[in-house]
Design an enzyme around this catalytic site. Structure first.
Site, PDB file in Angstrom:
ATOM      1  CG  HIS A 195      -4.135  -3.701   2.325  1.00 33.41           C
ATOM      2  ND1 HIS A 195      -3.317  -3.340   3.373  1.00 33.41           N
ATOM      3  CD2 HIS A 195      -4.692  -2.555   1.862  1.00 33.41           C
ATOM      4  CE1 HIS A 195      -3.383  -2.029   3.541  1.00 33.41           C
ATOM      5  NE2 HIS A 195      -4.207  -1.529   2.648  1.00 33.41           N
ATOM      6  CB  CYS A 228      -0.988  -0.046   1.156  1.00 35.99           C
ATOM      7  SG  CYS A 228      -2.378   1.104   0.954  1.00 35.99           S
ATOM      8  CD  GLU A 238      -2.440  -6.815   4.690  1.00 30.23           C
ATOM      9  OE1 GLU A 238      -2.717  -5.668   5.081  1.00 30.23           O
ATOM     10  OE2 GLU A 238      -1.705  -7.043   3.708  1.00 30.23           O
TER      11      GLU A 238
END
Length: 212
Positions: free
Chosen positions: A192, A87, A194
């Protein structure tokens, strides 16, 4: 093997920590720690730089920690350790950020970070939610990942690379928006990983196994 996720108070790192630790166990990639300790970052075998918020604030915060910025530069520039920016962490790899004010980045990938300006007025900024990857240039982090797989984005600014070969993937959001960049031992992901379910976990595991 030690992977250091750099903590410079840029956001909640809990989900990133858990995702990287899970994949490190699965691919036997050693230990993952979240740290603001410059000594740990300097000796890490891999460095991950996350980031949430505005480019100038994140750049100032990173440089504001005693020794942390220099330790990261030592690990990545001098020792050539694999690096992943996530990011705003990816955006900080740029030469310049143009959010609110002109702010120098790390200068690791030539380009600038500018406001997203979709050609379709119906598309809102920030660019938020799932979008389909279009792979532009092959890279080991894409092992098992194909064009059309989707990842999760939350951002209002995008990275315009100077050299097209540094853009590894993009998404369509009223025009091309850079999704992944790469140069040498460094990669960056605007989304992202994750939070990107199976595709994101695959990208994380690929990074943890990558030996540039």
């Amino acid at each position: 093997m030690l992977t250091a996720i750099v903590d410079y108070e840029s956001g909640n790192l809990h989900s990133a920590e858990k995702a990287f630790q899970r994949m490190a166990r699965e691919v036997d990639a050693g230990t993952v720690v979240v740290t603001s300790d410059a000594d740990v970052v300097a000796r890490a075998d891999r460095v991950v730089l996350p980031g949430d918020g505005a480019f100038p604030a994140c750049a100032a915060a990173l440089r504001g920690y005693s020794g942390l910025f220099d330790a990261m530069v030592e690990a990545v520039e001098v020792r050539g350790r694999p690096f992943l920016g996530i990011c705003v962490g990816m955006q900080l790899m740029a030469s310049w950020g143009r959010e609110y004010e002109d702010t120098p980045g790390l200068g690791w990938v030539d380009g600038e970070v500018v406001k997203i300006n979709p050609t379709d007025a119906a598309l809102k900024v920030p660019h938020m939610g799932w979008n389909d990857l279009v792979i532009d240039n092959p890279h080991p982090v894409f092992d098992g990942v194909a064009t059309g797989e989707h990842t999760y984005f939350v951002h209002s600014y995008q990275f315009h690379v100077t050299d097209p070969s540094d853009r590894l993937a993009h998404v369509d959001y009223g025009g091309d928006v850079t999704a992944v960049i790469g140069k040498g031992t460094m990669v960056g992901m605007q989304f992202h990983p994750e939070k990107s379910q199976a595709t994101g976990l695959r990208l994380i595991s690929n990074f943890l196994r990558w030996t540039p």
